[in-house]
Design a protein around this motif. Structure first.
Motif, mmCIF file in Angstrom:
data_model
loop_
_atom_site.group_PDB
_atom_site.id
_atom_site.type_symbol
_atom_site.label_atom_id
_atom_site.label_comp_id
_atom_site.label_asym_id
_atom_site.label_seq_id
_atom_site.Cartn_x
_atom_site.Cartn_y
_atom_site.Cartn_z
ATOM 1 N N ILE A 15 0.698 -1.234 -0.029
ATOM 2 C CA ILE A 15 0.112 -0.088 -0.176
ATOM 3 C C ILE A 15 0.816 1.217 0.091
ATOM 4 O O ILE A 15 0.682 2.228 -0.720
ATOM 5 C CB ILE A 15 -0.928 0.099 1.203
ATOM 6 N N ALA A 16 2.078 1.420 0.874
ATOM 7 C CA ALA A 16 2.735 2.253 0.843
ATOM 8 C C ALA A 16 3.582 2.630 -0.584
ATOM 9 O O ALA A 16 3.814 3.966 -0.736
ATOM 10 C CB ALA A 16 3.844 2.050 2.134
ATOM 11 N N CYS A 18 2.319 1.533 -3.349
ATOM 12 C CA CYS A 18 1.306 2.327 -4.471
ATOM 13 C C CYS A 18 1.039 3.862 -4.112
ATOM 14 O O CYS A 18 1.079 4.799 -5.260
ATOM 15 C CB CYS A 18 0.020 1.535 -4.433
ATOM 16 N N PHE A 19 0.913 4.212 -2.985
ATOM 17 C CA PHE A 19 0.632 5.778 -2.575
ATOM 18 C C PHE A 19 1.913 6.545 -3.069
ATOM 19 O O PHE A 19 1.834 7.487 -3.463
ATOM 20 C CB PHE A 19 -0.075 5.955 -1.440
ATOM 21 N N GLY A 20 2.851 6.030 -2.583
ATOM 22 C CA GLY A 20 4.334 6.514 -2.635
ATOM 23 C C GLY A 20 4.447 6.874 -4.035
ATOM 24 O O GLY A 20 5.198 8.069 -4.288
ATOM 25 N N THR A 22 2.787 6.883 -6.670
ATOM 26 C CA THR A 22 1.590 7.823 -7.386
ATOM 27 C C THR A 22 1.919 9.191 -6.914
ATOM 28 O O THR A 22 1.725 10.110 -7.858
ATOM 29 C CB THR A 22 0.218 7.504 -6.657
ATOM 30 N N ALA A 23 2.434 9.699 -5.612
ATOM 31 C CA ALA A 23 2.727 10.884 -5.153
ATOM 32 C C ALA A 23 3.926 11.308 -6.022
ATOM 33 O O ALA A 23 4.252 12.492 -5.912
ATOM 34 C CB ALA A 23 3.056 10.792 -3.695
ATOM 35 N N GLY A 37 2.602 16.462 -3.750
ATOM 36 C CA GLY A 37 2.850 15.212 -3.715
ATOM 37 C C GLY A 37 4.025 14.888 -2.202
ATOM 38 O O GLY A 37 4.112 14.078 -1.848
ATOM 39 N N PRO A 40 1.851 13.175 0.852
ATOM 40 C CA PRO A 40 1.317 11.588 0.396
ATOM 41 C C PRO A 40 2.859 10.854 0.503
ATOM 42 O O PRO A 40 2.974 9.746 1.023
ATOM 43 C CB PRO A 40 0.686 11.727 -0.769
ATOM 44 N N SER A 44 3.314 7.929 2.982
ATOM 45 C CA SER A 44 3.720 6.588 2.529
ATOM 46 C C SER A 44 5.081 6.068 2.731
ATOM 47 O O SER A 44 5.193 4.811 3.056
ATOM 48 C CB SER A 44 3.599 6.590 1.029
#
Length: 140
Positions: A15-16, A18-20, A22-23, A37, A40, A44
């Protein structure tokens, strides 16, 4: 047998990431002039650190078998759906109260005092976000 602690670390790390990742598509900026960014990415990164620490900890502890409490998963999903419907139809305050009431049914013990205290705290946080930070929340 799947180790519950190792699975927890892998899921948190995934999860981290994915969000990292994307950020990184958004401008990061600096701490003086933060970009979209930065926050997030920081959160993340901290979540990735927790996930990796959980994975390392899983190596040194005895394995605990992974099991799913399907009833609790259903209760939490029902609480989220009730929050969304109540927030859209009536108000966010009702949605928050319903969310806490329903989600607390997944706990091992039910306490109306804890439900009341948690609901009041979450409504106060939502009001603070609306009034102090100027977020466009329809709390009232």
């Amino acid at each position: 047998m799947v180790n519950q602690n190792a699975a927890r670390g892998v899921v948190l790390s995934a999860i981290a990431l994915c969000f990292g990742l994307t950020a990184l598509r958004y401008p990061i900026g600096s701490f003086a002039h933060a970009g979209a960014g930065l926050f997030p990415l920081i959160i993340s990164s901290l979540l990735l650190l927790i996930g990796l620490l959980t994975l390392v900890k899983a190596w040194f502890e005895p394995a605990t078998p992974l099991h799913f409490a399907w009833r609790n998963i259903g209760i939490i999903l029902l609480a989220l759906v009730a929050f969304v419907v109540a927030a859209k139809v009536a108000s966010m305050i009702l949605g928050i109260v319903l969310l806490v009431m329903i989600a607390s049914l997944a706990a091992t013990s039910y306490s109306w005092k804890r439900v009341l205290a948690t609901s009041v705290a979450l409504v106060a946080i939502a009001l603070a976000f609306q009034m102090l930070l100027g977020l466009n929340l329809q709390v009232i």
